[in-house]
Design a protein around this motif. Structure first.
Motif, PDB file in Angstrom:
ATOM      1  N   ARG A 100       4.133  -9.094   8.450  1.00 32.86           N
ATOM      2  CA  ARG A 100       3.865  -7.934   7.600  1.00 32.86           C
ATOM      3  C   ARG A 100       3.346  -8.463   6.269  1.00 32.86           C
ATOM      4  O   ARG A 100       4.008  -9.220   5.582  1.00 32.86           O
ATOM      5  CB  ARG A 100       5.119  -7.106   7.399  1.00 32.86           C
ATOM      6  CG  ARG A 100       4.828  -5.783   6.701  1.00 32.86           C
ATOM      7  CD  ARG A 100       6.073  -4.925   6.633  1.00 32.86           C
ATOM      8  NE  ARG A 100       6.489  -4.489   7.948  1.00 32.86           N
ATOM      9  CZ  ARG A 100       6.156  -3.334   8.497  1.00 32.86           C
ATOM     10  NH1 ARG A 100       5.368  -2.512   7.859  1.00 32.86           N
ATOM     11  NH2 ARG A 100       6.601  -3.001   9.688  1.00 32.86           N
TER      12      ARG A 100
ATOM     13  N   GLU B 152       1.790  -6.367   3.838  1.00 34.71           N
ATOM     14  CA  GLU B 152       1.855  -5.400   2.740  1.00 34.71           C
ATOM     15  C   GLU B 152       2.470  -4.108   3.252  1.00 34.71           C
ATOM     16  O   GLU B 152       2.194  -3.675   4.360  1.00 34.71           O
ATOM     17  CB  GLU B 152       0.439  -5.136   2.236  1.00 34.71           C
ATOM     18  CG  GLU B 152       0.351  -4.232   1.049  1.00 34.71           C
ATOM     19  CD  GLU B 152      -1.095  -4.068   0.595  1.00 34.71           C
ATOM     20  OE1 GLU B 152      -1.438  -2.936   0.230  1.00 34.71           O
ATOM     21  OE2 GLU B 152      -1.857  -5.042   0.588  1.00 34.71           O
ATOM     22  N   THR B 153       3.310  -3.530   2.428  1.00 35.57           N
ATOM     23  CA  THR B 153       3.841  -2.199   2.701  1.00 35.57           C
ATOM     24  C   THR B 153       3.866  -1.467   1.367  1.00 35.57           C
ATOM     25  O   THR B 153       4.441  -1.950   0.407  1.00 35.57           O
ATOM     26  CB  THR B 153       5.267  -2.263   3.284  1.00 35.57           C
ATOM     27  OG1 THR B 153       5.219  -2.977   4.516  1.00 35.57           O
ATOM     28  CG2 THR B 153       5.825  -0.885   3.552  1.00 35.57           C
ATOM     29  N   ASP B 154       3.204  -0.328   1.324  1.00 31.92           N
ATOM     30  CA  ASP B 154       3.208   0.468   0.103  1.00 31.92           C
ATOM     31  C   ASP B 154       3.139   1.937   0.484  1.00 31.92           C
ATOM     32  O   ASP B 154       3.180   2.285   1.666  1.00 31.92           O
ATOM     33  CB  ASP B 154       2.075   0.058  -0.843  1.00 31.92           C
ATOM     34  CG  ASP B 154       0.695   0.163  -0.198  1.00 31.92           C
ATOM     35  OD1 ASP B 154       0.504   0.984   0.711  1.00 31.92           O
ATOM     36  OD2 ASP B 154      -0.201  -0.579  -0.631  1.00 31.92           O
ATOM     37  N   ALA B 155       3.022   2.782  -0.494  1.00 29.24           N
ATOM     38  CA  ALA B 155       2.984   4.223  -0.232  1.00 29.24           C
ATOM     39  C   ALA B 155       1.784   4.610   0.634  1.00 29.24           C
ATOM     40  O   ALA B 155       1.848   5.587   1.380  1.00 29.24           O
ATOM     41  CB  ALA B 155       2.953   4.987  -1.552  1.00 29.24           C
ATOM     42  N   ALA B 156       0.715   3.838   0.557  1.00 27.89           N
ATOM     43  CA  ALA B 156      -0.497   4.160   1.313  1.00 27.89           C
ATOM     44  C   ALA B 156      -0.396   3.747   2.780  1.00 27.89           C
ATOM     45  O   ALA B 156      -1.077   4.305   3.625  1.00 27.89           O
ATOM     46  CB  ALA B 156      -1.705   3.490   0.672  1.00 27.89           C
TER      47      ALA B 156
ATOM     48  N   ASP C 198       0.966   0.414   5.839  1.00 30.16           N
ATOM     49  CA  ASP C 198       1.497  -0.901   6.203  1.00 30.16           C
ATOM     50  C   ASP C 198       0.355  -1.770   6.703  1.00 30.16           C
ATOM     51  O   ASP C 198      -0.586  -1.277   7.319  1.00 30.16           O
ATOM     52  CB  ASP C 198       2.532  -0.774   7.327  1.00 30.16           C
ATOM     53  CG  ASP C 198       3.698   0.119   6.952  1.00 30.16           C
ATOM     54  OD1 ASP C 198       4.166   0.016   5.812  1.00 30.16           O
ATOM     55  OD2 ASP C 198       4.137   0.914   7.801  1.00 30.16           O
ATOM     56  N   GLU C 199       0.472  -3.087   6.452  1.00 31.88           N
ATOM     57  CA  GLU C 199      -0.550  -4.013   6.924  1.00 31.88           C
ATOM     58  C   GLU C 199       0.115  -5.262   7.485  1.00 31.88           C
ATOM     59  O   GLU C 199       1.094  -5.752   6.918  1.00 31.88           O
ATOM     60  CB  GLU C 199      -1.505  -4.399   5.802  1.00 31.88           C
ATOM     61  CG  GLU C 199      -2.657  -5.281   6.288  1.00 31.88           C
ATOM     62  CD  GLU C 199      -3.754  -5.424   5.258  1.00 31.88           C
ATOM     63  OE1 GLU C 199      -4.524  -4.460   5.084  1.00 31.88           O
ATOM     64  OE2 GLU C 199      -3.836  -6.495   4.640  1.00 31.88           O
TER      65      GLU C 199
ATOM     66  N   ARG D 276      -4.077  -2.509   9.840  1.00 32.75           N
ATOM     67  CA  ARG D 276      -3.588  -1.642   8.763  1.00 32.75           C
ATOM     68  C   ARG D 276      -3.327  -0.254   9.321  1.00 32.75           C
ATOM     69  O   ARG D 276      -4.126   0.285  10.074  1.00 32.75           O
ATOM     70  CB  ARG D 276      -4.588  -1.564   7.624  1.00 32.75           C
ATOM     71  CG  ARG D 276      -4.121  -0.670   6.485  1.00 32.75           C
ATOM     72  CD  ARG D 276      -4.562  -1.211   5.156  1.00 32.75           C
ATOM     73  NE  ARG D 276      -4.144  -0.363   4.067  1.00 32.75           N
ATOM     74  CZ  ARG D 276      -3.018  -0.515   3.381  1.00 32.75           C
ATOM     75  NH1 ARG D 276      -2.186  -1.477   3.686  1.00 32.75           N
ATOM     76  NH2 ARG D 276      -2.722   0.278   2.379  1.00 32.75           N
TER      77      ARG D 276
ATOM     78  N   ARG E 149      -2.340   3.594   7.888  1.00 29.65           N
ATOM     79  CA  ARG E 149      -2.232   4.379   6.654  1.00 29.65           C
ATOM     80  C   ARG E 149      -2.241   5.860   6.983  1.00 29.65           C
ATOM     81  O   ARG E 149      -2.788   6.295   7.997  1.00 29.65           O
ATOM     82  CB  ARG E 149      -3.343   4.046   5.663  1.00 29.65           C
ATOM     83  CG  ARG E 149      -4.715   4.470   6.101  1.00 29.65           C
ATOM     84  CD  ARG E 149      -5.749   4.286   4.992  1.00 29.65           C
ATOM     85  NE  ARG E 149      -7.067   4.642   5.456  1.00 29.65           N
ATOM     86  CZ  ARG E 149      -7.540   5.885   5.524  1.00 29.65           C
ATOM     87  NH1 ARG E 149      -6.807   6.900   5.136  1.00 29.65           N
ATOM     88  NH2 ARG E 149      -8.754   6.115   5.972  1.00 29.65           N
TER      89      ARG E 149
END
Length: 76
Positions: free
Chosen positions: A5, A7-11, A13-14, A25, A27
């Motif tokens: 993993r 990146e994980t953010d409000a937009a 996961d990647e 990704r 989103r």
């Protein structure tokens, strides 16, 4: 080889393949649906690839991302 993993953010996961030559990704779209995309670099042993599919909900998008992580993994 496996995926990590990245990146994980409000937009969304990647995930990045351990060799760094591919990412997946997930989103959320503005209409509440989801998009999953695969981007594999030209430098990857199996060559470049790009896929993008929509899913009606997060559960379906996560299932597709998991399927792609298996399908687009490479042996060490």
């Amino acid at each position: 080889m496996g995926w990590e993993r990245a990146e994980t953010d409000a937009a969304g996961d990647e995930w990045e393949r351990e060799d760094g030559h591919a990412t997946i990704r997930l989103r959320e779209r503005t209409d509440g649906g989801f998009v999953v995309r695969l981007d594999r670099l030209t430098q990857a042993p199996e060559g470049s690839a790009y896929r993008r599919e929509t899913a009606p909900d997060r559960e379906a998008a996560e299932a597709l991302a998991a399927e792609w992580r298996d399908a687009f993994d490479v042996a060490e």
